[in-house]
Scaffold this motif. Sequence first.
Motif, short mmCIF file in Angstrom:
data_model
loop_
_atom_site.label_atom_id
_atom_site.label_comp_id
_atom_site.label_asym_id
_atom_site.label_seq_id
_atom_site.Cartn_x
_atom_site.Cartn_y
_atom_site.Cartn_z
N ARG A 35 0.94 -1.15 0.05
CA ARG A 35 0.00 -0.04 -0.09
C ARG A 35 0.93 1.10 0.05
O ARG A 35 2.00 1.15 0.14
CB ARG A 35 -0.99 0.00 1.19
CG ARG A 35 -0.26 0.23 2.58
CD ARG A 35 -1.24 0.30 3.61
NE ARG A 35 -1.95 1.41 3.81
CZ ARG A 35 -2.41 2.07 4.98
NH1 ARG A 35 -2.13 1.43 5.95
NH2 ARG A 35 -2.87 3.18 4.78
N ALA B 92 1.06 5.73 8.64
CA ALA B 92 1.63 4.59 8.41
C ALA B 92 1.80 3.73 9.63
O ALA B 92 1.76 4.41 10.66
CB ALA B 92 2.97 4.66 7.78
N ASP B 93 1.52 2.53 9.68
CA ASP B 93 1.86 1.62 10.84
C ASP B 93 3.02 1.91 11.63
O ASP B 93 4.25 1.77 11.07
CB ASP B 93 1.78 0.07 10.39
CG ASP B 93 2.04 -0.83 11.64
OD1 ASP B 93 2.20 -0.46 12.48
OD2 ASP B 93 1.81 -2.06 11.37
N LEU C 8 5.89 -0.93 11.60
CA LEU C 8 6.50 -1.16 10.61
C LEU C 8 7.88 -0.79 10.23
O LEU C 8 8.13 0.41 10.25
CB LEU C 8 5.74 -0.28 8.93
CG LEU C 8 6.49 -0.78 7.70
CD1 LEU C 8 5.84 -2.15 7.33
CD2 LEU C 8 5.73 0.19 6.80
N GLU D 219 11.32 0.35 8.86
CA GLU D 219 11.67 1.27 7.81
C GLU D 219 12.85 0.81 6.89
O GLU D 219 13.89 0.68 7.58
CB GLU D 219 11.93 2.78 8.32
CG GLU D 219 11.67 3.67 6.95
CD GLU D 219 11.68 5.13 7.50
OE1 GLU D 219 12.12 6.00 6.81
OE2 GLU D 219 10.99 5.38 8.53
N MET E 102 4.40 6.98 2.56
CA MET E 102 5.31 5.36 3.08
C MET E 102 4.76 4.59 1.99
O MET E 102 3.55 4.38 1.87
CB MET E 102 4.91 5.41 4.57
CG MET E 102 5.56 3.99 4.96
SD MET E 102 7.27 4.15 5.04
CE MET E 102 7.69 5.19 6.49
N THR F 197 4.75 0.74 1.41
CA THR F 197 4.62 -0.57 2.08
C THR F 197 5.06 -1.64 1.06
O THR F 197 4.37 -1.88 0.35
CB THR F 197 3.73 -0.97 2.82
OG1 THR F 197 3.20 0.01 4.04
CG2 THR F 197 3.90 -2.37 3.63
N GLU G 56 6.00 -5.51 0.45
CA GLU G 56 5.68 -6.90 0.90
C GLU G 56 6.53 -7.75 0.27
O GLU G 56 6.48 -8.04 -0.98
CB GLU G 56 4.12 -7.02 1.02
CG GLU G 56 3.50 -6.10 1.84
CD GLU G 56 2.00 -6.22 1.82
OE1 GLU G 56 1.43 -7.34 1.23
OE2 GLU G 56 1.30 -5.69 2.66
N LYS H 129 7.45 -7.42 5.60
CA LYS H 129 7.28 -5.95 5.32
C LYS H 129 8.03 -5.21 5.78
O LYS H 129 8.97 -5.15 6.85
CB LYS H 129 5.74 -5.71 5.81
CG LYS H 129 4.66 -6.57 5.34
CD LYS H 129 3.29 -6.18 6.17
CE LYS H 129 2.33 -7.08 5.88
NZ LYS H 129 0.96 -6.63 6.61
N GLY I 196 8.80 -0.25 5.29
CA GLY I 196 8.28 0.84 4.69
C GLY I 196 9.58 1.55 3.79
O GLY I 196 10.61 1.55 4.28
N GLU J 115 5.46 -10.16 10.10
CA GLU J 115 4.55 -9.29 11.18
C GLU J 115 4.96 -9.80 12.52
O GLU J 115 4.61 -8.86 13.45
CB GLU J 115 3.20 -9.80 11.02
CG GLU J 115 2.76 -9.14 9.43
CD GLU J 115 1.39 -9.47 9.14
OE1 GLU J 115 0.76 -10.38 9.58
OE2 GLU J 115 0.84 -9.02 8.11
#
Length: 134
Positions: A27, A34-35, A38, A40, A56, A58, A60, A65, A67, A130
């Motif tokens: 995304r 952003a999360d 996440l 970076e 940002m 993302t 995957e 994941k 960013g 995750e």
Amino acid sequence: MNGLTESYMLFFLSGFHFLLPLEWIGRVSAADEADPELPEAVLTGLPEGQDSRPYMVTVECGERKAGIRAEGITGLVRVLKEQIWELPGEVKSQMNRYISAMALLDGTEGGRILAYVLEPAGFQTALRDERGVD
């Protein structure tokens, strides 16, 4: 290459254009949305200045994941295999390990844009799943 494998997101960061294969993009959001968990990806060697990087992206790879900050998202482009030149081993270094190739794209007003193709495996911050496991 065909279909999705020819599709890239073109974005701008620290004076350079980058291509990221669309198949790796989870995304795109405002950086402040952003999360916060996440990790970076740090593109080593580029000037800092996160205040001017409002987006940002993302990335995957399976469940892993990370960013990438961007100053601007130019859009989606189709890049044919013939437009891509792999970086020769002689120019690869620790500083540019996130670049796998480069492409010369048609720009606006008849100009050309040199864009670097990113390879997520080369990011300084490892893509993590995750659960935060490397």
